[in-house]
Design a protein around this motif. Structure first.
Motif, PDB file in Angstrom:
ATOM      1  N   LYS A 253      10.307 -37.235 -33.401  1.00 14.46           N
ATOM      2  CA  LYS A 253      11.028 -36.746 -34.732  1.00 14.46           C
ATOM      3  C   LYS A 253       9.595 -36.224 -35.440  1.00 14.46           C
ATOM      4  O   LYS A 253       8.650 -36.928 -35.555  1.00 14.46           O
ATOM      5  N   LEU A 254       9.884 -35.202 -36.285  1.00 11.94           N
ATOM      6  CA  LEU A 254       9.051 -34.982 -37.454  1.00 11.94           C
ATOM      7  C   LEU A 254       9.074 -35.675 -38.522  1.00 11.94           C
ATOM      8  O   LEU A 254      10.143 -36.239 -39.030  1.00 11.94           O
ATOM      9  N   LYS A 255       7.977 -36.201 -38.858  1.00 12.56           N
ATOM     10  CA  LYS A 255       7.966 -37.051 -40.282  1.00 12.56           C
ATOM     11  C   LYS A 255       7.769 -36.117 -41.387  1.00 12.56           C
ATOM     12  O   LYS A 255       7.085 -35.355 -41.692  1.00 12.56           O
ATOM     13  N   LEU A 256       9.051 -36.289 -42.033  1.00 15.79           N
ATOM     14  CA  LEU A 256       9.454 -35.187 -43.130  1.00 15.79           C
ATOM     15  C   LEU A 256       9.234 -35.979 -44.518  1.00 15.79           C
ATOM     16  O   LEU A 256      10.160 -36.733 -44.676  1.00 15.79           O
TER      17      LEU A 256
ATOM     18  N   ILE B  76      19.970 -34.195 -44.559  1.00 11.76           N
ATOM     19  CA  ILE B  76      18.751 -33.891 -43.343  1.00 11.76           C
ATOM     20  C   ILE B  76      19.413 -34.694 -42.183  1.00 11.76           C
ATOM     21  O   ILE B  76      19.835 -35.658 -42.316  1.00 11.76           O
TER      22      ILE B  76
ATOM     23  N   LYS C 175      16.829 -35.409 -35.976  1.00 11.26           N
ATOM     24  CA  LYS C 175      15.669 -34.419 -36.123  1.00 11.26           C
ATOM     25  C   LYS C 175      14.400 -34.626 -36.939  1.00 11.26           C
ATOM     26  O   LYS C 175      13.099 -34.611 -36.526  1.00 11.26           O
ATOM     27  N   PHE C 176      14.496 -35.692 -37.701  1.00 13.60           N
ATOM     28  CA  PHE C 176      13.543 -36.046 -38.952  1.00 13.60           C
ATOM     29  C   PHE C 176      13.525 -37.305 -39.100  1.00 13.60           C
ATOM     30  O   PHE C 176      14.515 -37.946 -39.216  1.00 13.60           O
TER      31      PHE C 176
ATOM     32  N   VAL D 165      12.620 -39.378 -42.403  1.00 14.10           N
ATOM     33  CA  VAL D 165      12.691 -39.003 -43.596  1.00 14.10           C
ATOM     34  C   VAL D 165      11.586 -39.919 -44.290  1.00 14.10           C
ATOM     35  O   VAL D 165      11.858 -41.249 -44.282  1.00 14.10           O
TER      36      VAL D 165
ATOM     37  N   GLU E  85      16.657 -26.581 -42.974  1.00  9.48           N
ATOM     38  CA  GLU E  85      15.940 -26.476 -41.918  1.00  9.48           C
ATOM     39  C   GLU E  85      14.999 -25.467 -41.694  1.00  9.48           C
ATOM     40  O   GLU E  85      13.825 -25.473 -41.227  1.00  9.48           O
TER      41      GLU E  85
ATOM     42  N   ILE F 106      12.008 -25.588 -43.485  1.00  8.80           N
ATOM     43  CA  ILE F 106      11.243 -26.573 -42.758  1.00  8.80           C
ATOM     44  C   ILE F 106      10.380 -25.916 -41.849  1.00  8.80           C
ATOM     45  O   ILE F 106       9.104 -26.187 -41.657  1.00  8.80           O
TER      46      ILE F 106
END
Ligand SMILES: Nc1ncnc2c1ncn2[C@@H]1O[C@H](COP(=O)(O)OP(=O)(O)O)[C@@H](O)[C@H]1O
Ligand SMILES: [Mg+2]
Length: 367
Positions: free
Chosen positions: A4-7, A32, A36-37, A39, A345, A348
């Motif tokens: 997962k992306l670190k947001l 969010i 997917k993320f 946070v 999204e 981002i």
């Protein structure tokens, strides 16, 4: 499986719009997609301290910082992320792939924070240093509009020292802009703070002094009586698109701080009550202005219309517009078929795309 992306979601901030940021961030956080993320919430206090910790949003809201930990963000690009101090050593709390600064105004929307992200080589939502700074300064923004043949109301920029040292000359110069009413504005502020409508010379003198409390640069601009206020959302990097235009109908003598955040009397109309031709012209000018000011990701482009002549003027671009679910920018996109969660999204994705573009730039030259 893809990780997962670190947001990072940053909110609060050292600005008059701290409170508004908290409202915007609450809406963003609520949608969010956690599949997917990952946070990472980062709060910035009114004094500018960066904090992390449990129940961060509420702690920031109640200004109860005791149980929170200082978040350290380094300008070196080796391993972008949030660090904390443990037993006198720095340890990585979380890396960051992309950051969404959900903050408005000074130290957030003006290029300063963007500069830090650039140094750290981290992707971030919204305009870069240049676009952010250019749109934050109302004087420079208008200079850019003029240079690109984009319509904006006549204006002059004054410095605080000129106002302090020679008010009489400033008054005379300001009166060359045109007949009253004139508007006086601090160049680098938002939310209508420090802005006055001046109907005569004594108002103008007060307006100049008032605005110069808030900034060293002051803009005096020709006023439009009963101006219609049209706003359009722009989304994208190299190939931005414009939303359908909306309209704000203030009830005060202009769209004041009180009306923006306290009395809630202004009416938001989507779509704006303008002809199709005018709507197309608004969108075309919004995109031109967005590109001329080197915006990226998003921007809410605001116009004034003179109701007497139907003339259209670019007023400003907000590079991090209000982001609550009922704010104009997300509402405009909702009405243009991009629902709120999808909009976040998309922003981002645009941040990552822009970072990839930036990474193509050659940084070194060795002969
Ligand atoms: N030249 C002008 N003529 C008429 N109204 C104006 C003019 N400039 C600003 N205003 C009014 O003041 C409000 C705030 O000004 P604006 O330039 O948008 O600053 P801010 O960044 O604080 O929103 C506008 O929404 C509009 O109601
Ligand atoms: Mg405005």
């Amino acid at each position: 499986m893809e990780s997962k992306l670190k947001l990072g979601i940053i909110y609060g901030g050292r600005s008059g719009e701290h409170e508004v940021s908290l409202m915007s961030a609450r809406s963003v956080l609520s949608v969010i997609d956690h599949n997917k993320f990952d946070v990472v919430e980062i709060g910035i206090t009114r004094q500018g301290q960066w904090l992390i910790g449990k129940d961060l949003w509420h702690k920031l809201k109640s200004e109860d910082y005791d149980s929170l930990q200082e978040a350290i963000f380094l300008p070196s690009p080796q391993k972008p992320g949030i660090y904390v101090r443990e037993d006198d050593r720095m340890s990585l709390y979380s890396p960051l792939d992309v950051v969404f600064p959900v903050m408005h105004g000074t130290y957030s929307e003006d290029g300063t924070l963007q500069g830090l992200f650039e140094l750290a080589d981290v992707a971030y939502v919204g305009a870069g240093v240049l676009g952010s700074a250019a749109c934050m300064d109302k004087g420079l923004f208008k200079d850019i509009m003029i240079a690109n043949d984009l319509p904006t109301l006549p204006y002059r920029v004054f410095n605080r020292y000129m106002i302090e040292q020679d008010m009489e000359t400033c008054l005379q110069m300001a009166e060359t802009i045109g007949d009253y009413p004139l508007f006086t504005k601090p160049a680098n502020l938002g939310s209508s703070v420090g802005i006055s409508k001046c109907n005569n010379r004594s108002d103008l003198m007060e307006g100049l002094m008032f605005a110069s409390q808030y900034d060293r640069r002051i803009v005096v601009e020709k006023g439009v009586e009963k101006a219609r206020e049209i706003e359009v959302g722009v989304l994208g990097n190299e190939y931005p698109t414009a939303s359908i235009p909306g309209e704000v109908i203030p009830k005060d003598i202009f769209y004041t701080y009180r009306e923006k955040y306290i009395s809630d009397t202004a009416e938001l109309l989507i779509p704006a009550n303008i002809s199709d031709e005018m709507a197309t012209r608004v969108q075309m000018l919004a995109l031109k202005a967005y590109k001329a000011a080197d915006c990226a990701g998003m921007g809410r482009v605001d116009f004034l219309i003179d109701p007497e002549t139907d003339e259209l003027f670019l007023n400003e671009i907000n590079t991090i517009p209000g982001f609550t679910k009922i704010s104009m920018y997300p509402k405009l996109w909702e009405a243009s078929d991009i629902p709120y969660p999808q909009l976040i999204e998309k922003l981002i994705d645009l941040a990552l795309e822009r970072k990839a573009q930036r990474d193509l730039t050659e940084r070194e030259f060795r002969s």
